[in-house]
Design a protein around this motif. Structure first.
Motif, PDB file in Angstrom:
ATOM      1  N   CYS A  38       0.662  -0.930   0.099  1.00  0.00           N
ATOM      2  CA  CYS A  38       0.054  -0.119  -0.150  1.00  0.00           C
ATOM      3  C   CYS A  38       0.823   1.745  -0.031  1.00  0.00           C
ATOM      4  CB  CYS A  38      -1.364   0.056   1.660  1.00  0.00           C
ATOM      5  SG  CYS A  38      -2.244   1.226   1.253  1.00  0.00           S
ATOM      6  N   TYR A  39       0.569   2.464  -0.528  1.00  0.00           N
ATOM      7  CA  TYR A  39       1.358   3.338  -0.867  1.00  0.00           C
ATOM      8  C   TYR A  39       0.011   4.229  -0.294  1.00  0.00           C
ATOM      9  CZ  TYR A  39      -1.024   5.386  -4.682  1.00  0.00           C
ATOM     10  OH  TYR A  39      -2.403   6.060  -5.273  1.00  0.00           O
ATOM     11  N   GLU A  40       0.281   5.615   0.182  1.00  0.00           N
ATOM     12  CA  GLU A  40      -0.140   6.410   1.476  1.00  0.00           C
ATOM     13  C   GLU A  40      -0.206   7.719  -0.086  1.00  0.00           C
ATOM     14  OE1 GLU A  40       2.620   9.163   3.608  1.00  0.00           O
ATOM     15  OE2 GLU A  40       0.763  10.222   4.447  1.00  0.00           O
ATOM     16  N   GLY A  41      -1.774   7.636   0.428  1.00  0.00           N
ATOM     17  CA  GLY A  41      -2.096   8.597  -0.776  1.00  0.00           C
ATOM     18  C   GLY A  41      -3.241   7.879  -1.931  1.00  0.00           C
ATOM     19  N   GLY A  42      -3.705   8.602  -2.552  1.00  0.00           N
ATOM     20  CA  GLY A  42      -4.703   8.132  -3.237  1.00  0.00           C
ATOM     21  C   GLY A  42      -6.025   8.692  -3.763  1.00  0.00           C
ATOM     22  N   LEU A  43      -5.550   9.999  -3.214  1.00  0.00           N
ATOM     23  CA  LEU A  43      -7.139  10.981  -3.059  1.00  0.00           C
ATOM     24  C   LEU A  43      -6.318  12.892  -2.992  1.00  0.00           C
ATOM     25  CD1 LEU A  43      -9.578   9.995  -0.581  1.00  0.00           C
ATOM     26  CD2 LEU A  43      -9.386   9.303  -2.867  1.00  0.00           C
TER      27      LEU A  43
END
Ligand SMILES: [Zn+2]
Length: 136
Positions: A72-77
Motif C-alpha cells: 500500500c502507498y500513502e495517498g490515492g486521493l
C-alpha cells in the motif's frame, strides 16, 4: 510456507495533502482487523515499512488474501478527495524497487492493482498497476 501468486497494490485512500503515517495505519487496522492488513506500506517520503510478515495472511483483498501480498502507498486521493494517482517521485521509486524485489522472491506472482481483481468496485490503487509493472 504459503505460496504467493498475487502481489496486490493498494492506496491508503487518504488525501495527498494529509499525512497518514504508518502508526496511524497500524492503529486503524488493529481496530478493524486486529492486525495490519497490508504487508508493506510506503509513505509519501518513500519510506518502506514491512507491516506484516509475508508468511502471515493479510487483510486487503477479499477472497485473495491467502495467496497474496498487499502493498500500500500513502495517498490515492487528491486535495478534494477524488481518486488520483498521488504517488510522489520517491514513492514511485520505492514502490518499483519493492515490487522488483518481491517479484524476484516470488517469480510466479502476478502484480496487479486492487481494482484489477474481480468484483472490486473501487478505484484503488488509482493507477494502472497491472500495466505499469507488467514487465517486472
Ligand atoms: Zn485496495
Amino acid at each position: 510456507m504459503r505460496s504467493i501468486d498475487l502481489i496486490v497494490v493498494h492506496c491508503s485512500a487518504t488525501r495527498c495533502n494529509q499525512r497518514y503515517s504508518v502508526m496511524q495505519l497500524i492503529r486503524d487496522h488493529a481496530d478493524r482487523f486486529g492486525f495490519t492488513g497490508y504487508h508493506y506500506y510506503i509513505t509519501r517520503d518513500g519510506n518502506v515499512t514491512q507491516t506484516r510478515h509475508e508468511q502471515l495472511i493479510g487483510a486487503h483483498a477479499k477472497g485473495y488474501n491467502s495467496r497474496s501480498l498487499g502493498v500500500c502507498y500513502e495517498g490515492g486521493l487528491d486535495k478534494e478527495g477524488t481518486a488520483a494517482d498521488t504517488r510522489t517521485i520517491k514513492q514511485k521509486r520505492a514502490l518499483l524497487a519493492l515490487l522488483k524485489r518481491l517479484k524476484r522472491e516470488h517469480p510466479q506472482a502476478q502484480i496487479l492493482g486492487h481494482r484489477d481483481l474481480p468484483n472490486v468496485h473501487k478505484a484503488c490503487p488509482c493507477f494502472d498497476a497491472k500495466t505499469e509493472y507488467q514487465d517486472l
